[in-house]
Motif scaffolding. Structure first.
Motif, short mmCIF file in Angstrom:
data_model
loop_
_atom_site.label_atom_id
_atom_site.label_comp_id
_atom_site.label_asym_id
_atom_site.label_seq_id
_atom_site.Cartn_x
_atom_site.Cartn_y
_atom_site.Cartn_z
N ASP A 54 -20.45 100.67 1.11
CA ASP A 54 -19.64 99.46 0.95
C ASP A 54 -18.80 99.19 2.20
O ASP A 54 -18.67 98.04 2.65
N GLU A 55 -18.24 100.24 2.78
CA GLU A 55 -17.39 100.08 3.97
C GLU A 55 -18.19 100.07 5.27
O GLU A 55 -17.69 99.63 6.30
N GLY A 56 -19.41 100.58 5.25
CA GLY A 56 -20.22 100.65 6.46
C GLY A 56 -19.76 101.72 7.42
O GLY A 56 -19.91 101.58 8.64
N SER A 57 -19.22 102.80 6.89
CA SER A 57 -18.69 103.87 7.72
C SER A 57 -19.44 105.17 7.44
O SER A 57 -19.71 105.50 6.29
N ALA A 58 -19.75 105.90 8.50
CA ALA A 58 -20.45 107.18 8.35
C ALA A 58 -19.50 108.32 8.00
O ALA A 58 -19.96 109.41 7.65
N MET A 59 -18.21 108.08 8.08
CA MET A 59 -17.22 109.11 7.78
C MET A 59 -17.34 109.57 6.33
O MET A 59 -17.17 110.75 6.02
N PHE A 60 -17.63 108.66 5.43
CA PHE A 60 -17.72 109.01 4.01
C PHE A 60 -18.95 109.86 3.71
O PHE A 60 -18.95 110.65 2.78
N PHE A 61 -20.00 109.71 4.50
CA PHE A 61 -21.17 110.55 4.31
C PHE A 61 -20.87 111.99 4.72
O PHE A 61 -21.30 112.93 4.06
N GLU A 62 -20.12 112.15 5.79
CA GLU A 62 -19.72 113.49 6.20
C GLU A 62 -18.77 114.11 5.18
O GLU A 62 -18.86 115.30 4.88
N ALA A 63 -17.88 113.30 4.63
CA ALA A 63 -16.97 113.80 3.59
C ALA A 63 -17.75 114.21 2.34
O ALA A 63 -17.39 115.21 1.69
N SER A 64 -18.81 113.49 2.02
CA SER A 64 -19.60 113.85 0.84
C SER A 64 -20.34 115.17 1.05
O SER A 64 -20.48 115.95 0.11
N VAL A 65 -20.78 115.43 2.27
CA VAL A 65 -21.44 116.71 2.56
C VAL A 65 -20.44 117.86 2.42
O VAL A 65 -20.75 118.90 1.84
N LEU A 66 -19.24 117.67 2.96
CA LEU A 66 -18.21 118.71 2.83
C LEU A 66 -17.82 118.93 1.37
O LEU A 66 -17.65 120.08 0.93
N PHE A 67 -17.70 117.85 0.62
CA PHE A 67 -17.37 117.96 -0.80
C PHE A 67 -18.48 118.67 -1.57
O PHE A 67 -18.21 119.45 -2.49
N ALA A 68 -19.74 118.42 -1.19
CA ALA A 68 -20.87 119.09 -1.84
C ALA A 68 -20.84 120.59 -1.57
O ALA A 68 -21.09 121.40 -2.47
N MET A 69 -20.52 120.98 -0.35
CA MET A 69 -20.46 122.41 -0.02
C MET A 69 -19.34 123.09 -0.79
O MET A 69 -19.54 124.19 -1.35
N VAL A 70 -18.18 122.48 -0.84
CA VAL A 70 -17.05 123.07 -1.57
C VAL A 70 -17.36 123.14 -3.07
O VAL A 70 -17.07 124.13 -3.74
N GLY A 71 -17.99 122.10 -3.60
CA GLY A 71 -18.35 122.10 -5.02
C GLY A 71 -19.37 123.17 -5.36
O GLY A 71 -19.26 123.83 -6.40
N PHE A 72 -20.34 123.37 -4.48
CA PHE A 72 -21.35 124.41 -4.71
C PHE A 72 -20.72 125.80 -4.69
O PHE A 72 -20.98 126.62 -5.58
#
Length: 89
Positions: A54-72
């Motif tokens: 929605d925002e057109g920013s790649a920063m949120f994709f990197e945040a989702s990868v970090l959140f996935a690692m912490v969640g795992f």
């Protein structure tokens, strides 16, 4: 057209988060609560990705990868605690 699809996806994942929160509160066992929390992590990752689109920013994709690692890692640690009663051996 993409705006309508994103709005629909926000609504679906938001509703899924509410259902998971209900399952965390009203689950009969600890394992059901862990599974609901893990599913909540997956839904939050999906919301982060949708917000990045929605925002057109790649920063949120990197945040989702970090959140996935912490969640795992947290899911594995909690499952290990349930099985053995100790996280670090």
């Amino acid at each position: 057209m993409i705006h309508y699809a994103l709005t629909f996806a926000y609504g679906c994942f938001g509703l899924a988060l509410l259902f998971n929160l209900f399952r965390v509160v009203r689950a009969p066992g600890v394992t059901d609560r862990v599974l609901a929390l893990d599913t909540m992590v997956i839904n939050v990752i999906a919301l982060l990705i949708l917000f990045g689109i929605d925002e057109g920013s790649a920063m949120f994709f990197e945040a989702s990868v970090l959140f996935a690692m912490v969640g795992f890692v947290s899911t594995v640690a909690y499952a290990k605690f349930i099985l053995r009663g100790d996280i670090i051996e």
